[in-house]
Design a protein around this motif. Structure first.
Motif, PDB file in Angstrom:
ATOM      1  N   LEU A  75       0.820  -1.214   0.000  1.00 45.01           N
ATOM      2  CA  LEU A  75       0.000   0.000   0.000  1.00 45.01           C
ATOM      3  C   LEU A  75       0.848   1.256   0.000  1.00 45.01           C
ATOM      4  N   LYS A  93       3.742   1.777  -1.124  1.00 43.07           N
ATOM      5  CA  LYS A  93       4.389   2.047  -2.403  1.00 43.07           C
ATOM      6  C   LYS A  93       3.395   2.491  -3.464  1.00 43.07           C
ATOM      7  N   LYS A  94       2.135   2.141  -3.253  1.00 42.16           N
ATOM      8  CA  LYS A  94       1.165   2.410  -4.306  1.00 42.16           C
ATOM      9  C   LYS A  94       0.425   3.712  -4.136  1.00 42.16           C
ATOM     10  N   ILE A  95       0.004   3.988  -2.949  1.00 39.78           N
ATOM     11  CA  ILE A  95      -0.858   5.146  -2.784  1.00 39.78           C
ATOM     12  C   ILE A  95      -0.382   6.031  -1.660  1.00 39.78           C
ATOM     13  N   ARG A  96      -0.900   7.250  -1.704  1.00 36.27           N
ATOM     14  CA  ARG A  96      -0.564   8.198  -0.661  1.00 36.27           C
ATOM     15  C   ARG A  96      -1.502   7.953   0.493  1.00 36.27           C
ATOM     16  N   PHE A 156      15.698  -1.624  10.712  1.00 28.83           N
ATOM     17  CA  PHE A 156      16.454  -2.733  11.307  1.00 28.83           C
ATOM     18  C   PHE A 156      15.547  -3.942  11.466  1.00 28.83           C
ATOM     19  N   ARG A 202       9.101   9.484   6.259  1.00 27.06           N
ATOM     20  CA  ARG A 202       9.361   9.860   4.870  1.00 27.06           C
ATOM     21  C   ARG A 202      10.302   8.882   4.178  1.00 27.06           C
ATOM     22  N   ILE A 235       9.328   4.523   2.463  1.00 29.45           N
ATOM     23  CA  ILE A 235       9.099   4.026   1.112  1.00 29.45           C
ATOM     24  C   ILE A 235      10.392   3.559   0.444  1.00 29.45           C
ATOM     25  N   LEU A 236      11.521   4.109   0.890  1.00 28.71           N
ATOM     26  CA  LEU A 236      12.794   3.715   0.289  1.00 28.71           C
ATOM     27  C   LEU A 236      13.310   2.402   0.865  1.00 28.71           C
TER      28      LEU A 236
END
Lengths: 258, 259
Positions: free
Chosen positions: A94, A96-99, A167, A252, A255-256
């Motif tokens: 989720l 990765k797909k949507i805000r 981690f 923030r 997502i990475l």
């Protein structure tokens, strides 16, 4: 509801849908369904009560009640934080797909476990009735305690879910921490069997504070003092603050890494 | 999506619905996967923490007016999807700002949050809420969604029993039931059978023509971009190569790849 902004209303609706999804998935296609949430703590209590009545004996009045009151509350914390550890990673699809407001995911796990706690509380009530423990007016403090525990669990869940993104060790570690925590919290034994210095240290265990509070109002008819309330609330708020700050600082980058 | 950032515009007209200002996106790729705390600290102490930087987008600026239909072309890995994700608010740019106004319907990844154990009915509410719809909105448009997706009698079956085409239909129906200000269309639209694809394209056309919806359109099919879009942006390895009328850009893109 006027206090809620448009976006938090949307978040609440998402939360409601996610919780109802979890609920449906947990109980769908199990013959006893929701009943398991009541049966589980009962069976658990019986096993532990049997073990501790034969092997280690403590002088505790109404041991079964003592057990189930503490166990269910402890499980609320243990289950919600254990699930929260995976909550952000598990929602990677989720994220990765949507805000979406990422706070929703750890919050979802805690609220879902709160719901389950509500069901297991039926077992607590049943055991109390069986042992004829009359609730006093102190019962009225119960919602207050639930609020403290909820704040504490949310704080801890926010912290864990955020840190686990960076981690993954925490996935493995947290199970061990929970086991250790089970033993250092007087769930099966009375706190006065401990050495005095250990009892002093125990004061810093939030779960000890919460569980003692609950036993006081449900079993022992003791009215919690202002100090008791301040300690519980203080521990909960500090945890929430730490969890919230860490979560907001790191979200923030989720997502990475997920 | 009410959390859209509405900042004070700096010299841009009120018509601009998407403003990308000097946006760059840099990913840190760790040289090796450091998955444990111990490793992390050991490397940190030894100062062996190297990251390779990967620049996915570099200094992209773009202003899109209400009602514009813009195509984005570029080869695989050129940063198209990254750009769309930044506009959709999923990714945050490492540098620069992205300001969007109004409701964005991202058709980038359809069916976010679908759980295949749940029925279509339940998933419509779940997915709808994740797209930012409220309960009243879904209640009101529920029949419309079901009708458009043509799932009919399967509505109350768990979605794991559906064909992938049917799943895609529901996803598309939920995502486009709203009249958005910005529609982001990725190549995912190759869903369902031929008839449903035609229906999808008709739906998008209606949004463009009747509702003045801004559309960002990503496709490998240059002809399609030429046909649908007025203007086009060509990205090459994260850098803007060309921006202008769709035909010119597509022509240049085609010739550079010898097609």
């Amino acid at each position: 509801m006027a206090l809620l902004t448009e976006s938090s209303k949307k978040d609440l609706f998402i939360l409601k849908n996610l919780i109802s999804k979890d609920f449906k998935l947990k109980y769908r296609r199990s013959a006893l369904g929701i009943l398991w949430s009541v049966l589980n703590p009962l069976l658990m209590m019986m096993v532990i009560a049997a073990v501790f009545s034969f092997i280690f004996r403590f002088e505790i009045e109404n041991f079964a009640v003592y057990l189930i009151v503490g166990l269910t509350l402890f499980n609320l914390m243990a289950n919600s934080t254990s699930a929260a550890v995976m909550s952000i990673i598990g929602a990677s699809g989720l994220i990765k797909k949507i805000r979406v407001n990422k706070l929703i995911f750890p919050l979802n796990t805690v609220l879902f476990e709160l719901l389950n706690y509500g069901l297991s509380f039926i077992a607590v009530v049943a055991v109390m009735i069986f042992f004829q423990i009359m609730p006093s007016l102190n019962m009225l403090f119960f919602p207050l305690l639930l609020l403290y525990v909820l704040i504490f669990c949310v704080g801890l869940s926010l912290l864990l879910s955020a840190l686990t993104v960076f981690f993954r060790d925490i996935i493995h570690l947290w199970g061990v921490v929970i086991i250790a925590w089970t033993y250092v919290t007087p769930l099966f034994y009375p706190v006065d069997v401990l050495a005095p210095w250990m009892q002093t240290v125990m004061q810093f265990n939030p779960m000890y504070q919460f569980i003692t509070y609950l036993r006081e109002i449900l079993m022992w008819g003791i009215t919690p003092t202002l100090m008791d309330n301040l300690i519980c609330l203080g521990m909960a708020l500090v945890t929430l603050l730490i969890g919230f700050v860490v979560f907001r600082k790191t979200e923030r980058k989720f997502i990475l890494h997920v | 999506m009410s959390k859209d950032i509405v900042k004070k515009d700096s010299g841009s007209s009120a018509d601009d619905i998407i403003i990308l200002d000097d946006v760059s996106m840099v990913f840190n790729i760790a040289n090796e996967q450091l998955a444990s705390l111990k490793e992390y600290f050991i490397k940190l102490v030894r100062r062996e923490l190297y990251f390779k930087e990967f620049v996915a987008l570099q200094n992209i600026s773009l202003k899109v007016k209400r009602g514009d239909v813009i195509g984005i072309v570029g080869i695989n890995g050129s940063g198209k999807s990254t750009l769309l994700k930044i506009i959709a608010g999923v990714l945050e740019p490492s540098k620069g700002t992205c300001i969007t106004k109004g409701i964005i319907a991202p058709l980038i990844e359809l069916g976010a949050g679908f759980d295949f154990e749940l029925t279509a009915r339940e998933n419509i509410y779940l997915n709808g809420s994740l797209l930012g719809y409220n309960k009243e909105f879904i209640d009101k448009h529920f029949d419309e969604i079901v009708e458009f997706s043509e799932i009919g009698e399967f509505l109350n079956l768990p979605m794991k029993n559906y064909s992938s085409g049917m799943v895609a239909r529901i996803a598309f129906s939920i995502a486009t039931v709203i009249v958005p200000d910005v529609l982001i269309v990725d190549e995912t639209l190759a869903v369902g059978d031929m008839f449903f694809q035609e229906k999808c394209e008709a739906r998008i056309r209606k949004l463009i023509e009747d509702d003045d919806t801004t559309v960002l359109f990503v496709s490998h099919d240059v002809n399609q971009v030429e046909r649908i879009c007025q203007e086009a942006l060509w990205i090459d390895h994260g850098v803007e190569r060309m921006y202008g009328p769709a035909q010119e850009v597509c022509e240049a893109y085609r010739s550079s790849h010898g097609a």
